[in-house]
Design a protein around this motif. Structure first.
Motif, PDB file in Angstrom:
ATOM      1  N   ASN A 124       3.405  19.364  -6.740  1.00 40.79           N
ATOM      2  CA  ASN A 124       3.427  17.937  -6.404  1.00 40.79           C
ATOM      3  C   ASN A 124       3.844  17.706  -4.958  1.00 40.79           C
ATOM      4  O   ASN A 124       3.353  16.784  -4.298  1.00 40.79           O
ATOM      5  N   ASP A 130      -7.272   9.798   5.136  1.00 41.92           N
ATOM      6  CA  ASP A 130      -6.550  10.142   3.913  1.00 41.92           C
ATOM      7  C   ASP A 130      -7.521  10.575   2.816  1.00 41.92           C
ATOM      8  O   ASP A 130      -7.225  11.474   2.027  1.00 41.92           O
ATOM      9  N   TYR A 135       1.639  15.851  -2.217  1.00 40.75           N
ATOM     10  CA  TYR A 135       2.234  14.664  -1.590  1.00 40.75           C
ATOM     11  C   TYR A 135       2.174  14.759  -0.068  1.00 40.75           C
ATOM     12  O   TYR A 135       1.878  13.783   0.620  1.00 40.75           O
ATOM     13  N   GLY A 171      -4.554   9.717 -11.165  1.00 42.33           N
ATOM     14  CA  GLY A 171      -4.995   9.544  -9.787  1.00 42.33           C
ATOM     15  C   GLY A 171      -5.381   8.148  -9.387  1.00 42.33           C
ATOM     16  O   GLY A 171      -5.361   7.805  -8.200  1.00 42.33           O
ATOM     17  N   SER A 179      -7.449  14.135   0.842  1.00 40.08           N
ATOM     18  CA  SER A 179      -7.367  14.207  -0.616  1.00 40.08           C
ATOM     19  C   SER A 179      -8.587  14.910  -1.199  1.00 40.08           C
ATOM     20  O   SER A 179      -8.474  15.682  -2.164  1.00 40.08           O
ATOM     21  N   VAL A 233       3.924   3.335 -10.606  1.00 39.62           N
ATOM     22  CA  VAL A 233       3.509   4.732 -10.532  1.00 39.62           C
ATOM     23  C   VAL A 233       4.175   5.570 -11.618  1.00 39.62           C
ATOM     24  O   VAL A 233       3.526   6.348 -12.325  1.00 39.62           O
ATOM     25  N   ASN A 251      -3.084   5.798  -7.049  1.00 44.19           N
ATOM     26  CA  ASN A 251      -2.819   6.126  -5.642  1.00 44.19           C
ATOM     27  C   ASN A 251      -3.630   5.266  -4.687  1.00 44.19           C
ATOM     28  O   ASN A 251      -3.109   4.731  -3.706  1.00 44.19           O
TER      29      ASN A 251
END
Length: 541
Positions: free
Chosen positions: A357, A375, A361, A119, A379, A145, A122
């Motif tokens: 995923n 954001d 995403y 994580g 999250s 990534v 990100n």
């Protein structure tokens, strides 16, 4: 009822019905029922010398018992070289005075690092890209990534061999090296080359951890709470991801903070190595290596001295003392093991192909459509749903069982995917599309955390025979990382070609297939020791 028949000077003893067996009381289905301490059996004594010659009959039945939707547990057969009258009819089950939780907590440092390293990039990617001069190079950013995923694939395949060769605790200590070094190189990187090397090393470390943590926890956990402790692995992975999210909060005011975000991962890596230096080795691994005295010492530390006779009896009865050589990688594909190994690989493939995923995403854009612009808030909501669902799973694992949670989980995920697909396409739902998309996303993550997330890593060490356990877990986790890598590589291309609604419908279909596969091919393991499960999958019907 106990039956004994002499064979060539030895004795074959079998237990059936609902009488007490050497493992525990067994109901008509063969499921282990704890006898508890005290009561009418509290005065019985088992003699270690009498148990030394106990071995399992040759595994002629393979793993056929695993592949039934309603498994009928066959007769348990044990070939004894001692006089049948010397074999204890019951094992005294007393309350453990050992302390397993501290060692589970140390192992879960590996799970925290697993989630954190996945994580942390990100939130940090935008800022590290500017510092390293790759802000305009999407390909190199993609390498930052995905390199950790490639490293995790390598680590997951090598972790099983290391665990078999050096033992579980020493492999943890070795694993701390790439975890700490990868974090340090990433934090101090002055160019993209150093960053990629750091991410690769960290990926190798989390790949080893992904296989090693559930393996170690399953092998040291008492039967009655093994399911609960097994889900702690997934819970701490979620906590690691949330920790990475929180670690990124200062970035808005301090763009150079990304180096600290990577650097702090060195601390738990060192703590993992130090903690494992003082943790007991897996008694099952020690016994398999012929180190019986050390296995007894480990059992005493984990469960207390009053459990030594009972646990050592299970280890001997499981046939782990046989003279079979250590399993190689090609043994996993033999007729003897392939069916049970394929179950492990299939569970992780279904886990990834069901769309977790993709949902994570797209969660940010989904929440924006519902008016949640932050954001971080989006999250955090997904992460909180994951943690909450995992906590529910932890409380239900030893009550409802693994199989039922898997079926419930994939059913909920499929229904949520249908809701997400409809929210994007059905015009009648257009006024409520944002709200429905958020509800579908949260329900999907909750459903995933209830079973599809934590159960595969718990179930695999339970169903694999001790001879292949480490390598088979590593192979299954390798499938997880390979599928994860390719889904990440091609997902956007598939969405651009077919549209997100069609992709979501595809994920819903995968969930439906998973439910059918699990119903017909997975056996329930709750309330049964690893040795009982191994004997069940090896009995002659």
């Amino acid at each position: 009822m106990m039956r004994c028949a002499l064979k060539g000077g030895g004795c074959v003893t079998s237990w059936s019905g609902d009488r007490r067996s050497p493992a525990a009381a067994v109901n008509p289905c063969g499921v282990r029922m704890p006898t508890g301490g005290g009561g009418c059996c509290s005065g019985l004594r088992s003699r270690a010398a009498d148990l030394a010659g106990l071995e399992m009959a040759t595994m002629r039945g393979g793993v056929g018992g695993l592949f039934r939707s309603s498994p009928r547990y066959g007769r348990l057969q044990a070939t004894a070289s001692v006089d049948p009258e010397d074999i204890p009819l019951e094992k005294v089950q007393v309350k453990s005075s050992g302390h397993v939780l501290p060692y589970v907590g140390v192992a879960c440092l590996g799970a925290i690092l697993f989630g954190y390293h996945l994580g942390v990039v990100n939130g940090a990617l935008e800022h590290l890209a500017k510092d390293l001069g790759i802000a305009e190079n999407a390909v190199l950013q993609g390498w930052v990534v995905s390199t950790s995923l490639a490293g995790a694939t390598i680590g997951s395949f090598t972790g099983g061999s290391l665990a078999d060769k050096f033992g579980r605790t020493r492999t943890f200590i070795l694993d701390a090296v790439p975890l700490a070094l990868g974090a340090f190189l990433s934090a101090t990187a002055q160019d993209i080359r150093a960053m990629i090397i750091g991410r690769l090393l960290a990926g190798i470390g989390i790949g080893i951890s992904s296989a090693l943590v559930p393996l170690y926890i399953s092998e040291i956990s008492p039967t009655e709470i093994r399911g609960t402790l097994g889900t702690v692995n997934q819970l701490f992975i979620c906590i690691g991801i949330l920790a990475a999210l929180l670690a990124g909060l200062p970035l808005a005011g301090n763009p150079a903070w990304w180096r600290t975000m990577f650097g702090v991962a060195v601390v738990p890596s060192i703590l993992l190595a130090v903690g494992m230096a003082f943790s007991p080795e897996s008694p099952r691994w020690l016994f398999q290596q012929g180190k019986v005295t050390q296995a007894e010492s480990a059992v005493k530390r984990l469960y207390g001295k009053e459990k030594v006779t009972e646990v050592m009896y299970d280890l001997r009865a499981s046939g782990q003392s046989s003279s079979e050589p250590e399993a190689g990688w090609f043994d996993l594909f033999s007729n003897r093991y392939w069916k049970v190994v394929s179950v492990g690989a299939a569970l992780f493939l279904f886990q990834q192909l069901a769309g977790i995923n993709a949902v994570v995403y797209y969660s940010t854009s989904v929440f924006r459509s519902a008016g949640i612009a932050s954001d971080v808030a989006a999250s955090a909501l997904v992460g909180a749903a994951n943690v909450f669902g995992t906590m529910i799973a932890s409380s239900l694992m030893d009550k409802q069982g693994r199989k039922s949670l898997l079926i419930t989980s994939f059913s909920g995920m499929g229904a949520s995917m249908l809701l997400l697909a409809l929210s994007f396409t059905w015009k009648a739902l257009a006024p409520y599309s944002g709200t429905l998309a958020v509800v579908g996303t949260v329900l999907y993550v909750l459903s995933f955390a209830l079973g599809a997330g934590p159960v595969p890593a718990l179930l695999l060490p339970e169903i694999f025979a001790s001879r292949i356990r480490a390598k088979a877990v590593a192979l299954s986790l390798g499938m997880h990382w390979v599928s994860n890598f390719f889904i990440g590589l091609y997902f956007l291309s598939v969405v651009n070609k077919f549209g997100i609604s069609t992709v979501y419908l595809g994920f819903a279909s995968v969930c439906a297939l998973a439910v059918l596969y699990i119903a017909g091919n997975v056996v329930e393991t709750k309330g049964r020791s690893l040795e009982e499960i191994e004997r069940e999958l090896s009995v002659v019907d």
